[in-house]
Design a protein around this motif. Structure first.
Motif, mmCIF file in Angstrom:
data_model
loop_
_atom_site.group_PDB
_atom_site.id
_atom_site.type_symbol
_atom_site.label_atom_id
_atom_site.label_comp_id
_atom_site.label_asym_id
_atom_site.label_seq_id
_atom_site.Cartn_x
_atom_site.Cartn_y
_atom_site.Cartn_z
ATOM 1 N N SER A 1 0.821 -1.213 0.000
ATOM 2 C CA SER A 1 0.000 0.000 0.000
ATOM 3 C C SER A 1 0.860 1.272 0.000
ATOM 4 O O SER A 1 0.386 2.352 0.354
ATOM 5 C CB SER A 1 -0.945 -0.010 1.200
ATOM 6 O OG SER A 1 -0.212 0.119 2.396
ATOM 7 N N ILE A 2 2.091 1.140 -0.422
ATOM 8 C CA ILE A 2 3.012 2.271 -0.497
ATOM 9 C C ILE A 2 2.418 3.441 -1.287
ATOM 10 O O ILE A 2 1.811 3.237 -2.348
ATOM 11 C CB ILE A 2 4.330 1.783 -1.160
ATOM 12 C CG1 ILE A 2 5.190 1.116 -0.099
ATOM 13 C CG2 ILE A 2 5.063 2.910 -1.870
ATOM 14 C CD1 ILE A 2 6.416 0.436 -0.661
ATOM 15 N N ARG A 3 2.585 4.654 -0.747
ATOM 16 C CA ARG A 3 2.034 5.840 -1.410
ATOM 17 C C ARG A 3 3.101 6.750 -2.013
ATOM 18 O O ARG A 3 2.782 7.586 -2.866
ATOM 19 C CB ARG A 3 1.222 6.668 -0.414
ATOM 20 C CG ARG A 3 0.011 5.929 0.097
ATOM 21 C CD ARG A 3 -0.768 6.791 1.076
ATOM 22 N NE ARG A 3 -1.861 6.022 1.643
ATOM 23 C CZ ARG A 3 -2.750 6.505 2.496
ATOM 24 N NH1 ARG A 3 -2.652 7.769 2.910
ATOM 25 N NH2 ARG A 3 -3.720 5.753 2.950
ATOM 26 N N SER A 4 4.335 6.678 -1.478
ATOM 27 C CA SER A 4 5.383 7.548 -2.027
ATOM 28 C C SER A 4 5.462 7.311 -3.525
ATOM 29 O O SER A 4 5.431 6.174 -3.985
ATOM 30 C CB SER A 4 6.745 7.221 -1.399
ATOM 31 O OG SER A 4 6.739 7.577 -0.046
ATOM 32 N N ARG A 5 5.606 8.409 -4.276
ATOM 33 C CA ARG A 5 5.503 8.214 -5.720
ATOM 34 C C ARG A 5 6.733 8.751 -6.437
ATOM 35 O O ARG A 5 7.474 9.600 -5.919
ATOM 36 C CB ARG A 5 4.233 8.872 -6.246
ATOM 37 C CG ARG A 5 4.202 10.356 -6.049
ATOM 38 C CD ARG A 5 2.848 10.947 -6.462
ATOM 39 N NE ARG A 5 2.970 12.398 -6.549
ATOM 40 C CZ ARG A 5 2.909 13.236 -5.510
ATOM 41 N NH1 ARG A 5 2.694 12.761 -4.280
ATOM 42 N NH2 ARG A 5 3.063 14.529 -5.678
ATOM 43 N N ALA A 6 6.938 8.252 -7.639
ATOM 44 C CA ALA A 6 7.998 8.747 -8.516
ATOM 45 C C ALA A 6 7.325 9.150 -9.817
ATOM 46 O O ALA A 6 6.605 8.353 -10.421
ATOM 47 C CB ALA A 6 9.029 7.656 -8.763
ATOM 48 N N VAL A 7 7.538 10.392 -10.187
ATOM 49 C CA VAL A 7 6.906 10.892 -11.414
ATOM 50 C C VAL A 7 7.999 11.096 -12.458
ATOM 51 O O VAL A 7 9.067 11.646 -12.162
ATOM 52 C CB VAL A 7 6.156 12.210 -11.139
ATOM 53 C CG1 VAL A 7 5.562 12.767 -12.429
ATOM 54 C CG2 VAL A 7 5.064 11.980 -10.097
ATOM 55 N N ARG A 8 7.697 10.660 -13.648
ATOM 56 C CA ARG A 8 8.656 10.739 -14.748
ATOM 57 C C ARG A 8 8.983 12.186 -15.079
ATOM 58 O O ARG A 8 8.091 13.033 -15.182
ATOM 59 C CB ARG A 8 8.017 10.046 -15.966
ATOM 60 C CG ARG A 8 8.900 9.964 -17.176
ATOM 61 C CD ARG A 8 9.969 8.908 -17.004
ATOM 62 N NE ARG A 8 10.974 9.051 -18.051
ATOM 63 C CZ ARG A 8 12.271 8.828 -17.888
ATOM 64 N NH1 ARG A 8 12.731 8.418 -16.722
ATOM 65 N NH2 ARG A 8 13.103 9.008 -18.880
ATOM 66 N N ASP A 9 10.287 12.495 -15.202
ATOM 67 C CA ASP A 9 10.709 13.809 -15.685
ATOM 68 C C ASP A 9 11.474 13.554 -16.984
ATOM 69 O O ASP A 9 12.682 13.329 -16.973
ATOM 70 C CB ASP A 9 11.591 14.497 -14.625
ATOM 71 C CG ASP A 9 11.964 15.914 -15.037
ATOM 72 O OD1 ASP A 9 11.984 16.201 -16.257
ATOM 73 O OD2 ASP A 9 12.250 16.727 -14.128
ATOM 74 N N GLU A 10 10.727 13.560 -18.089
ATOM 75 C CA GLU A 10 11.307 13.199 -19.382
ATOM 76 C C GLU A 10 12.474 14.114 -19.729
ATOM 77 O O GLU A 10 13.529 13.684 -20.166
ATOM 78 C CB GLU A 10 10.252 13.318 -20.497
ATOM 79 C CG GLU A 10 9.306 12.141 -20.589
ATOM 80 C CD GLU A 10 10.005 10.823 -20.920
ATOM 81 O OE1 GLU A 10 11.168 10.831 -21.395
ATOM 82 O OE2 GLU A 10 9.397 9.759 -20.656
ATOM 83 N N GLN A 11 12.196 15.402 -19.488
ATOM 84 C CA GLN A 11 13.170 16.412 -19.860
ATOM 85 C C GLN A 11 14.528 16.154 -19.202
ATOM 86 O O GLN A 11 15.570 16.169 -19.861
ATOM 87 C CB GLN A 11 12.624 17.758 -19.403
ATOM 88 C CG GLN A 11 13.139 18.892 -20.240
ATOM 89 C CD GLN A 11 12.438 20.192 -19.865
ATOM 90 O OE1 GLN A 11 11.542 20.204 -19.020
ATOM 91 N NE2 GLN A 11 12.858 21.269 -20.490
ATOM 92 N N ALA A 12 14.453 15.888 -17.897
ATOM 93 C CA ALA A 12 15.699 15.713 -17.157
ATOM 94 C C ALA A 12 16.236 14.286 -17.286
ATOM 95 O O ALA A 12 17.338 14.001 -16.830
ATOM 96 C CB ALA A 12 15.479 16.060 -15.682
#
Lengths: 332, 379, 332, 379
Positions: free
Chosen positions: D138-149
């Motif tokens: 049930s982990i909530r910490s998220r990683a969002v893609r940063d295409e640019q970087a």
């Protein structure tokens, strides 16, 4: 370091297992101590060499060691074999092997034609008394002498045991001639203790298997009983018990086979762990079966009762823990 | 707080003790869970009745003494202390009777209770079925209305019925409304076992005695007055009984205190050789039996002050069942290899192992404690 | 037979409970042993008479008995009161009451102006040492004399206790004058043992309450943790432990109050049952809290640590079970 | 069956024993879970590394000795036997490294492992979150893609992170696909704790040391090569690690055998006064430690024969965690009232109490054993 049976040991174990599964059904078990099929089963065990597995080849045995003995007697425990296999394999075979004057008796045992009982505490009370021709008495704790007494030289009375398949008797009469002393007696005692520990491991495995099968099949509250956490966790703990007792029993066999100076301590530890593990599994298995397990029509009780008898035979867990404590310098 | 007997209680105790010392079976009776033993037990229970000790807490008109709850406890204590045997009438007197007092009509009470008290009728409990053990609400045995005959036709099977092969009557639950959900649609019936269509088959319990029975019902007719507490009301009525069963009335502390005393005597009989570890086990068993007594005294005071124990009876069940096993297991360890022999401790151990199973498994009791006493959420 | 507190005892217990809930929050507890609000709390306990509850009225006390003492100290345990209440109520009050020469000290204790520590084994190691003016030393097991020692007559060093709120110290210096001998010492010992048992019952109740509250609130796998059978059953067993220990503690109070010849045995049984019950509840409560309970930020650890300290104080469960064994003729 | 050391194993054992006897910290180091203690531990672990003992089972090129699994076990045995301290690098070496060997790219292995072996980087584990304890999925910490970087932005909170306040790096799970169900959509990240946006707050564990930390992530950037084992593959990758954690590698038998030896010495130090009950407790603890050793030897033989322990590692976890508590509880009973004092046994007891909680609670382990080893049905 290599902690596993060899391919040959594994093969032998597997042969014994097939034989026992085929010829020692619970129906045969219920017929003990004097069911009509038991003598044939004993002879079959003789034929494949199991009864003389510790006897040197020159005396007609297989010349195997205590690790093989443990492997075989775990299988005996799994079917609650109602025959004096530990007595024959662990005690009688090796003790008689060096004695030319008892060559005939030994040969009969090895062929599975004769059974022999054991009464280490010389109380006159021992199992398998109605079917055996001799009893090996004495040697409790590995001390004193072991005597070979013909059972028909005395009087025999049945005793009501918790486990009727054991054929417990009270024997009164003269004690026979001493056949072993000193280190032979000590080794015999340890082998018999270890053999009993191995049987207890097999019993524990069997009771756990039965309980697992039952809770998978049995449904209550619209779900298999085995899907309830309380049942799952109790059986998980039972598995832990057995899984951590079995290696100690095998390792004690190795200690004996290699003549380790810790063999006495290791054997006592094996018996203590196997006895408490099997007793704990017995309680869990009964509880998981509910009222069904509490009937004599169902099969579980046969294994419970053998477990109770063997847990206290050849020294109970408390007795053997004191031995371990002595070796650690904690008990005088 | 006053833990002493009042003078009335002391007099009651003395009278019970004296009578029991003079009359308790000596040598002890064989197990009441065999045909021959059962007959001897019935004889003993009739002797109890004749002397007014069979049902001390019942009204005088039904054969009792109008004894208080405390006096009942005193009688139990003295009864087991004297060495008198477990009672083959217990399921009637301790399980059915409280339900009859609570839910029975006057006619039912007048008809059933005196015969029960006098051991003319002996009742067994018909709860479990092959597919309904812990999950009592899944009962399948059914009762179909027979309007013409003014009663019901019972069909189905009860099993693990204690002493079913020897008893004369059975009380149990049958499904009267097959459409209603699990707990609904059940009715509590009182059934004579000599009725046509009843077949009883005794079978062996763990200890070898034929203490269990299957009871088969094939269109067994019972009249309307065999219904206890209303049609389709069986679950509610039965729950009152199971509360008694698991709690106080089935297993009063006197029984375990007597076992604990026997255990102390057994341990002391070995003299100086007693291992300190086993001595400690004995002490723990003895203390637990005392703790059960004290818990019960407090509980009874609560009942007298108007607090029904309700779900707290599950605490009793959990405690006495584990206690009984502990006392017997310790005794067997003291006895060692001779514990294999058939005898009071080995028999008692096997009997005790049933404790966490019958009267609602301890798993069920722990769930009841968690949900009803601790307020934990259901799944 | 009547096993319940009287209306007056119930009322007194309830007053104490309200006071402690109000004035002994976990914040106050964390400030111990020398938090700024603790002296005021001690005075409030004095004002309502709690500290002299066993002292006869003619000596300024309430003249109540050990049943009332148990009721009050269960409440003290429930908040893990970080003050020497058992020492004052069970030991100092009754011992000093008969001694005119110590009238002033007694009066100060009863008013909640002075605290007093206890060192029954005369090891020089005792709790509440930084705040107390005197220590009562000796009397272990109810034998020997009890001495009244001014703490500032010796040297004091802090000791790191598992439970820092206890204010454990090492005290070295001359032992003061004997103030009690014989039966007074025996009674004092038993009262202090019993008082500690009562505190353990209160601690057990509190830890169980905390665990129950936590598992109702905490959700995992989409459901309250308290809806899982493993958690439910563990907490049910914890309740069994406490429910069957508490009556034994109250009954031991009754035995002392009525001068029963079994008082010693009953008190030892009370301590043994309360100590093992509270210790078992501590483990269950911690397990039910998971990692949260394993932090010092959360409150549970305060109660766990007090439980560990008190379970071994005034004789551990094993010690007291030996005493019971002695009374049963099983231990010499 | 041969339980003796081979001659190579014996030589390895002798070398380890000799070096440890000469170099183990004496007096023992303070707890590694405080800032000051941690620094001393890092020093010690670097000494271990310099002598080639830090990671004996790893390839030589990463600082190891290519030691066999049996030799690793021997080293562990000798390490704890010598009195050397618990290792502050354990989460990296015993939990992350096996996962890196199994799932890491060559580049990741080459970059990370040598620094880990040399205690240049010290890794902590970022599994738990305030709302994800036992229920790891049930982990909530998220990683969002940063295409640019060319990387990811991590946001969320990890907690109960052991030694988080002192470590340099964290490995953990973050949610990369918020649409996917519980176990899916998680990715295993490797994060330097000096990255911008990371805030670490140490807090006290039961024993008072600041052994725990909250680790907060606020849009923390990590490049693509911080992903271990594939995007959205985190659950599968992590399960390999948790198998190591609960089983063999985190808690080898040597540690408990050493505790058992200390317990026997403690008990023997009392001389003839030792109570037989406590002697029996000591014996039981000692035997359990030996049983764990023998179980492990058998397990390792199985692994060498190609049987992965899999769910069987839950058996290890259940056994060692209960064993550790038992050994320490028995010691505290021997010590009596002085057990209240801060000391190795009281500290060890508090530490041991965490055993049934961390690395997956024992409740979770029992369910794994029941379902995967015994084949019991899921609810």
């Amino acid at each position: 370091m290599h902690f596993a049976l060899s391919a040959e040991q594994e093969e032998f174990r597997s042969v014994i297992r097939s034989l026992l599964e085929r010829e020692c059904s619970t129906q045969v078990l219920r017929s003990a101590p004097d069911g009509p099929l038991l003598p044939g089963l004993w002879r079959r065990l003789g034929e494949i060499g199991a009864l003389g597995l510790l006897v040197p080849e020159e005396h007609g045995g297989l010349g195997l060691d205590e690790v093989s003995m443990v492997a075989v007697l775990i299988e005996a425990g799994r079917v609650a074999l109602p025959l004096p296999a530990t007595e024959a394999i662990a005690l009688a075979g090796p003790l008689l092997a060096g004695l030319p004057e008892h060559r005939t008796i030994l040969a009969s045992i090895l062929r599975g034609e004769l059974t022999i009982a054991a009464d280490p505490a010389t109380t006159g009370k021992f199992p398998h008394g109605h079917t055996a021709e001799f009893v090996l008495s004495g040697g409790w704790g590995g001390a004193g002498s072991v005597h070979l007494t013909p059972i028909d030289a005395g009087d025999l009375a049945s005793l009501a045991s918790v486990d009727p398949t054991r054929g417990l008797v009270r024997h009164t009469g003269p004690v026979g001639e001493p056949i072993a002393d000193g280190p032979e007696v000590l080794r015999g005692w340890r082998r018999a203790v270890l053999g009993t520990a191995a049987e207890l491991v097999g019993l524990g495995r069997r009771m756990l298997d039965m309980a697992v099968r039952h809770v998978i099949d049995r449904r209550q509250f619209g779900a298999p009983v085995g899907s309830f956490q309380a049942v799952q966790h109790a059986l998980a703990e039972a598995l832990v018990r057995i899984e951590f007792a079995e290696p100690a029993v095998l390792a004690a066999g190795y200690s004996m086979a290699t003549g380790s100076s810790d063999a006495g301590r290791d054997v006592s530890m094996a018996k203590a762990l196997a006895g408490t593990a099997a007793s704990a599994v017995a309680r869990t298995a009964l509880q998981c079966h509910g009222a069904l397990g509490y009937t004599v029509e169902y099969e579980l009780h046969l294994f419970l009762k053998r477990t109770w008898a063997l847990a206290e035979a050849w020294g109970g867990a408390g007795w053997h823990r004191r031995e371990v404590g002595r070796s650690l310098g904690l008990v005088r | 707080m006053d833990l002493r007997d009042t003078s009335a209680e002391a007099a009651f105790r003395a009278e019970a003790r004296e009578w029991l010392a003079a009359h308790r079976p000596d040598p002890p009776l064989p197990s009441g869970d065999t045909a021959a033993g059962f007959a001897l037990h019935v004889q003993w229970e009739r002797e109890l009745f004749d002397a007014g000790w069979a049902v001390v807490s019942w009204p005088k008109r039904y054969g009792g003494r109008d004894a208080s709850l405390v006096e009942w406890l005193i009688f139990e204590e003295e009864y087991y202390r004297s060495g008198a045997p477990q009672r083959v009438t217990q399921n009637g007197i301790f399980l059915l009777a409280p339900t009859l007092f609570a839910f029975g009509t006057q006619e039912q009470q007048d008809r059933i209770l005196p015969r029960m008290a006098a051991t003319q009728d002996v009742w067994c409990q018909g709860w479990s079925e092959p597919e309904a053990g812990s999950d009592l609400a899944s009962i399948r045995s059914r009762a179909v209305r027979d309007e013409q005959a003014g009663g019901w036709r019972l069909t189905g099977q009860k099993t693990w019925t204690t002493r079913g092969a020897f008893c004369t009557h059975l009380f149990g639950l049958f499904r009267t409304d097959p459409e209603a959900g699990r707990h609904r649609g059940l009715t509590y019936f009182l059934v004579p076992l000599h009725s046509e269509g009843v077949t009883v088959r005794g079978f062996g319990r763990l200890d070898g005695d034929d203490g269990f029975a299957d009871v088969f019902f094939d269109e067994v007719f019972v009249p309307d007055d065999a219904v206890l507490g209303g049609v389709n009301e069986g679950w509610r009525v039965a729950m009152a009984t199971t509360g008694s069963e698991r709690g106080l009335t089935l297993r009063s502390p006197g029984r375990f205190r007597q076992t604990a005393r026997r255990l102390v005597d057994l341990a002391a009989s070995g003299g100086d050789d007693l291992d300190a570890r086993l001595a400690d086990e004995v002490v723990q068993g003895w203390m637990a039996a005392e703790a059960y007594q004290l818990f019960t005294l407090r509980q009874i005071t609560g009942i007298l002050n108007g607090h029904e124990p309700g779900a707290a009876s599950s605490l009793n069940k959990l405690f006495w069942s584990e206690l009984d096993i502990r006392l017997h297991a310790t005794a067997l360890e003291l006895i060692g290899a001779d514990g294999e022999l058939d005898g009071p401790w080995s028999r008692g151990y096997q009997f005790a192992l049933g404790g966490p199973i019958y009267a609602g498994t301890n798993e069920i009791q722990r769930t009841i404690v968690a949900e009803r006493l601790l307020g934990l959420p259901r799944r």
